[in-house]
Write an enzyme that holds these catalytic residues in place. Structure first.
Site, PDB file in Angstrom:
ATOM      1  N   LYS A 245      -9.232 -13.593   3.881  1.00  0.00           N
ATOM      2  CA  LYS A 245      -8.388 -13.261   2.729  1.00  0.00           C
ATOM      3  C   LYS A 245      -9.097 -12.279   1.803  1.00  0.00           C
ATOM      4  O   LYS A 245      -8.476 -11.384   1.254  1.00  0.00           O
ATOM      5  CB  LYS A 245      -8.048 -14.547   1.972  1.00  0.00           C
ATOM      6  CG  LYS A 245      -7.147 -14.349   0.761  1.00  0.00           C
ATOM      7  CD  LYS A 245      -5.747 -13.982   1.181  1.00  0.00           C
ATOM      8  CE  LYS A 245      -4.846 -13.667   0.021  1.00  0.00           C
ATOM      9  NZ  LYS A 245      -3.667 -12.873   0.458  1.00  0.00           N
TER      10      LYS A 245
ATOM     11  N   ARG B 154      -9.155 -18.362   3.190  1.00  0.00           N
ATOM     12  CA  ARG B 154      -9.997 -17.162   3.152  1.00  0.00           C
ATOM     13  C   ARG B 154     -10.345 -16.672   4.558  1.00  0.00           C
ATOM     14  O   ARG B 154     -10.758 -15.532   4.720  1.00  0.00           O
ATOM     15  CB  ARG B 154     -11.281 -17.456   2.376  1.00  0.00           C
ATOM     16  CG  ARG B 154     -11.008 -17.825   0.930  1.00  0.00           C
ATOM     17  CD  ARG B 154     -12.259 -18.268   0.256  1.00  0.00           C
ATOM     18  NE  ARG B 154     -13.204 -17.185   0.159  1.00  0.00           N
ATOM     19  CZ  ARG B 154     -13.249 -16.304  -0.832  1.00  0.00           C
ATOM     20  NH1 ARG B 154     -12.366 -16.397  -1.810  1.00  0.00           N
ATOM     21  NH2 ARG B 154     -14.133 -15.347  -0.847  1.00  0.00           N
TER      22      ARG B 154
ATOM     23  N   GLU C 218       2.924  -0.510   5.391  1.00  0.00           N
ATOM     24  CA  GLU C 218       2.696  -1.911   5.037  1.00  0.00           C
ATOM     25  C   GLU C 218       3.453  -2.851   5.985  1.00  0.00           C
ATOM     26  O   GLU C 218       2.924  -3.879   6.411  1.00  0.00           O
ATOM     27  CB  GLU C 218       3.104  -2.147   3.569  1.00  0.00           C
ATOM     28  CG  GLU C 218       3.073  -3.580   3.089  1.00  0.00           C
ATOM     29  CD  GLU C 218       1.719  -4.265   3.244  1.00  0.00           C
ATOM     30  OE1 GLU C 218       0.725  -3.598   3.540  1.00  0.00           O
ATOM     31  OE2 GLU C 218       1.688  -5.496   3.114  1.00  0.00           O
TER      32      GLU C 218
ATOM     33  N   TRP D  59     -17.393 -17.325   8.232  1.00  0.00           N
ATOM     34  CA  TRP D  59     -16.749 -16.216   8.951  1.00  0.00           C
ATOM     35  C   TRP D  59     -17.903 -15.378   9.473  1.00  0.00           C
ATOM     36  O   TRP D  59     -18.647 -14.781   8.704  1.00  0.00           O
ATOM     37  CB  TRP D  59     -15.873 -15.420   7.992  1.00  0.00           C
ATOM     38  CG  TRP D  59     -14.988 -14.406   8.619  1.00  0.00           C
ATOM     39  CD1 TRP D  59     -13.729 -14.604   9.114  1.00  0.00           C
ATOM     40  CD2 TRP D  59     -15.265 -13.004   8.783  1.00  0.00           C
ATOM     41  NE1 TRP D  59     -13.213 -13.416   9.584  1.00  0.00           N
ATOM     42  CE2 TRP D  59     -14.135 -12.419   9.404  1.00  0.00           C
ATOM     43  CE3 TRP D  59     -16.352 -12.192   8.485  1.00  0.00           C
ATOM     44  CZ2 TRP D  59     -14.070 -11.067   9.714  1.00  0.00           C
ATOM     45  CZ3 TRP D  59     -16.291 -10.847   8.802  1.00  0.00           C
ATOM     46  CH2 TRP D  59     -15.145 -10.303   9.410  1.00  0.00           C
TER      47      TRP D  59
ATOM     48  N   CYS E 153     -15.749 -16.773   4.293  1.00  0.00           N
ATOM     49  CA  CYS E 153     -16.720 -17.816   3.946  1.00  0.00           C
ATOM     50  C   CYS E 153     -16.330 -18.507   2.634  1.00  0.00           C
ATOM     51  O   CYS E 153     -15.683 -17.919   1.783  1.00  0.00           O
ATOM     52  CB  CYS E 153     -18.138 -17.300   3.813  1.00  0.00           C
ATOM     53  SG  CYS E 153     -18.787 -16.580   5.300  1.00  0.00           S
TER      54      CYS E 153
ATOM     55  N   HIS F 159       5.561  15.487  16.203  1.00  0.00           N
ATOM     56  CA  HIS F 159       4.292  16.201  16.342  1.00  0.00           C
ATOM     57  C   HIS F 159       3.293  15.423  17.206  1.00  0.00           C
ATOM     58  O   HIS F 159       2.096  15.667  17.135  1.00  0.00           O
ATOM     59  CB  HIS F 159       3.689  16.494  14.972  1.00  0.00           C
ATOM     60  CG  HIS F 159       4.551  17.398  14.146  1.00  0.00           C
ATOM     61  ND1 HIS F 159       4.697  18.736  14.437  1.00  0.00           N
ATOM     62  CD2 HIS F 159       5.352  17.144  13.085  1.00  0.00           C
ATOM     63  CE1 HIS F 159       5.551  19.276  13.565  1.00  0.00           C
ATOM     64  NE2 HIS F 159       5.963  18.328  12.739  1.00  0.00           N
TER      65      HIS F 159
HETATM   66  O1  M6R Z   1      -8.096  -8.417  -2.137  1.00  0.00           O
HETATM   67  P1  M6R Z   1      -7.766  -6.995  -1.763  1.00  0.00           P
HETATM   68  O2  M6R Z   1      -6.399  -6.587  -2.140  1.00  0.00           O
HETATM   69  O3  M6R Z   1      -8.812  -6.023  -2.250  1.00  0.00           O
HETATM   70  O4  M6R Z   1      -7.838  -6.976  -0.177  1.00  0.00           O
HETATM   71  C1  M6R Z   1      -7.684  -5.800   0.543  1.00  0.00           C
HETATM   72  C2  M6R Z   1      -7.374  -6.071   1.988  1.00  0.00           C
HETATM   73  O5  M6R Z   1      -8.433  -6.748   2.590  1.00  0.00           O
HETATM   74  C3  M6R Z   1      -6.097  -6.893   2.134  1.00  0.00           C
HETATM   75  O6  M6R Z   1      -5.016  -6.254   1.547  1.00  0.00           O
HETATM   76  C4  M6R Z   1      -5.790  -7.140   3.620  1.00  0.00           C
HETATM   77  O7  M6R Z   1      -5.395  -5.949   4.211  1.00  0.00           O
HETATM   78  C5  M6R Z   1      -4.734  -8.236   3.745  1.00  0.00           C
HETATM   79  N1  M6R Z   1      -4.997  -8.993   4.901  1.00  0.00           N
HETATM   80  C6  M6R Z   1      -3.357  -7.711   3.777  1.00  0.00           C
HETATM   81  O8  M6R Z   1      -2.399  -8.579   4.234  1.00  0.00           O
END
Ligand code: M6R
Length: 615
Positions: free
Chosen positions: A610, A27, A487, A77, A2, A510
């Protein structure tokens, strides 16, 4: 998640609001809307999907729009009620004279809605937000004072809100209020702005006032007044934003994600700047207040984060334990907040967040503060709510990250953890001085090595092409690169929607090995010279024996690997402990090129936001 912009002033109101919303697009959202005051009327336009639809709608209605003097805009959103035009903001009261846009979640909306319905209010949407419109309209009916009506209304709200309100009977005045959701005012000359985040304003003004929880802003073209929840005026400091509008340009790259991946060498230089300038000198972390005394009483470190930041935290755990011997726990913020934690006043709690606005992490940090822990925040937004809660701070200085998929902020978080772990080792005297000097020297070399990776991405691109039709991937690594495997898999999932899972390589046999066949490629991270290389190689042989296609990401020059693996992605020589800062880059690129070949919306993947400002 949002976004809000409000504007009162002399410019083309529609253009200002649309450009503000465009700069908040990153965002993540599913619908958009705008309310403008024009010819003494409030006119509302809302559309589903991307902003281009709203732009087209406004264009189609151009003949009806004459000379708007103020307005509010929103990208939504969906949380309560599906993405639809009816649920898109702005929302109105029953008579349509009052309009509201809102970020956050109103937890007691059902109870408020019942009371308002009983009073005769007619609800149109399924959203929690609509109660705010009816509530404020009801108060306004009694007080005829919009600021007071908002103040009285927000006192009844439970949950999180950044809210902007306009009323037909109060020309060119916007009232904003916030609690647990960011909101700031942009100060201009003969114009003023209100928004949920700085990119919405940066094209017009760099002078901003950040609202605190329970503060209310009244914005007209010539005046900004901030009051507390009791109506007392609050003297606020005007802060000057450090960013230029160019930060929001793709600078010729097809996507922000690609631009941000390529910015990483300079991001590392920025993080190191002023903190590590001479390998003979100790690391300088000006805003970290951990001296020997505090360290002596420290018996544990807990790192709390979400998503990509959580993966940086995992690497951080490895580094801190290796360099300082202090025991570190890493936990997803969403887990930390719903269990009895062992945090106490002798714990250092580190919150890691690109945005500094992630709701789960903010709640976790607040809980840690209640237990008197020392809180260190590592964030890209020193102006964020999280940074404001910090006892100690490491600002990432990565510049604004527009692509939803975090890349350059991740590398900045990693480098911050290297600096912090070395800083602890230097205070504690826990590592050999010669070893520390070598690590510092290699840290300084990292940007050049990453530039080497970025200068030729042909192997990564052909690997992406070759594997873009696979539906599942496994990423494996051991030791510090387990965080990279997790990651790398997250990056692929996020932007290509391919199922990718990261595993500790030793865990393969496992359970996950049962899934292996020719349809399941296995990507492994192999850094020679370290303690895990041979072990991971054996795990790869086991996968090959099950017909899995193999991709190696390695700094090894051993030609034997070309016979074992289907693709070998080579990176420059690097010490294992520092390698995550390089291995993450080809994995970001691999995810990028696969998503790009599949024609996905790389910068704004579906369903993602975001900054996740709701729990
Ligand atoms: O702003 P933040 O680092 O706290 O956000 C955490 C996650 O929402 C963020 O890392 C999310 O996983 C991203 N989409 C990663 O690419």
């Amino acid at each position: 998640m949002c976004g809000i912009i409000g504007y009162v002033g002399y410019r083309d109101v529609v253009s200002v609001i649309l450009s503000g919303l465009t700069n908040l697009e990153y965002r993540g959202y599913d619908s958009a809307g705008i309310a403008i005051r024009d010819d003494g009327e409030i006119k509302i336009y809302k559309t589903l999907g991307k902003l281009i639809n709203l732009k087209n709608e406004l264009e189609a209605n151009r003949a009806q729009i004459h000379n708007p003097t103020s307005g509010i805009g929103h990208i939504r959103w969906a949380t309560h009620g599906s993405p639809s035009i009816i649920n898109a903001h702005p929302h109105t009261c029953t008579c349509g004279r009052l309009v509201v846009v809102h970020n956050g979640i109103i937890e007691n909306y059902k109870e408020l809605r019942e009371k308002l319905v009983a009073k005769g209010c007619k609800f149109k949407s399924q959203t929690d937000t609509e109660v705010i419109a009816h509530l404020v309209a009801d108060e306004f009916g009694q007080t005829k004072d919009l600021e007071l009506a908002v103040r009285n209304s927000v006192k009844k709200l439970q949950g999180a809100y950044a809210v902007c309100v306009m009323h037909k009977d109060v020309p060119d005045l916007i009232v904003g209020a916030r609690k647990h959701a960011p909101m700031l005012v942009g100060v201009g000359n003969g114009e003023n702005f209100i928004a949920s985040d700085t990119p919405a304003l940066i094209e017009y003004t760099k002078r901003t006032i950040y609202l605190e929880d329970n503060e209310i802003a009244v914005v007209t073209k010539d005046k900004v007044k901030i009051t507390d929840i009791n109506g007392n005026e609050v003297a606020k400091r005007i802060e000057v934003l450090p960013w230029e509008p160019v930060a929001l340009s793709k600078l010729g790259y097809k996507h922000f994600m690609l631009k941000e991946i390529h910015e990483q060498p300079d991001v590392i230089r920025n993080v190191l700047n002023g903190k590590l300038y001479d390998i003979e000198q100790p690391i300088i972390l000006g805003e970290v207040k951990l001296n020997k005394e505090i360290l002596k009483s420290l018996n544990k470190i807990q790192i709390i984060a979400c998503g990509t930041s959580l993966h940086a935290a995992l690497a951080g755990k490895y580094l801190i334990e290796d360099f300082s011997g202090i025991s570190v726990e890493v936990e997803a913020s969403s887990e930390y907040i719903y269990r009895k934690s062992t945090t106490d006043s002798s714990t250092l709690v580190i919150g890691v967040s690109q945005s500094g606005e992630t709701a789960d992490t903010i709640t976790a940090i607040k809980q840690a503060k209640e237990k008197n822990a020392h809180v260190l925040i590592i964030t890209n937004r020193p102006d964020s709510n999280m940074a404001r809660l910090a006892d100690s701070l490491i600002p990432l200085n990565a510049g604004i990250e527009v692509s939803v998929a975090a890349t350059k902020s991740y590398i900045a978080q990693l480098i911050s953890f290297y600096l912090f772990a070395i800083h602890l080792a230097e205070i504690k005297g826990s590592l050999d001085k010669g070893y520390l000097k070598n690590i510092k020297h290699e840290l300084i070399q990292l940007p050049t090595k990453i530039e080497e990776v970025l200068s030729d991405t042909s192997v990564i691109q052909s690997c992406a092409r070759k594997f873009s039709s696979y539906k599942n991937f496994i990423y494996i690594a051991r030791g510090i690169n387990l965080s990279t495997a997790l990651e790398g898999a997250l990056k692929l999932k996020e932007i290509s929607y391919i199922n990718a899972t990261g595993y500790a390589a030793g865990e393969l046999k496992h359970g996950p090995i049962a899934m292996l066949d020719e349809t399941m490629p296995v990507l492994s991270i192999l850094i020679p010279g370290g303690i895990t290389y041979e072990k991971v190689l054996s795990n790869c042989e086991e996968a090959k024996a099950r017909n899995a296609k193999l991709i190696a990401l390695t700094s090894s020059t051993d030609k034997k690997l070309d016979n074992i693996f289907d693709v070998v992605i080579r990176i420059p020589q690097v010490t294992e402990i520092l390698s995550p800062a390089i291995t993450c880059v080809p994995l970001q690129l691999l995810a990028y090129y696969i998503a790009e070949f599949l024609g996905k919306d790389v910068d704004q993947p579906r369903n993602l936001a975001k900054s996740v400002t709701v729990e």
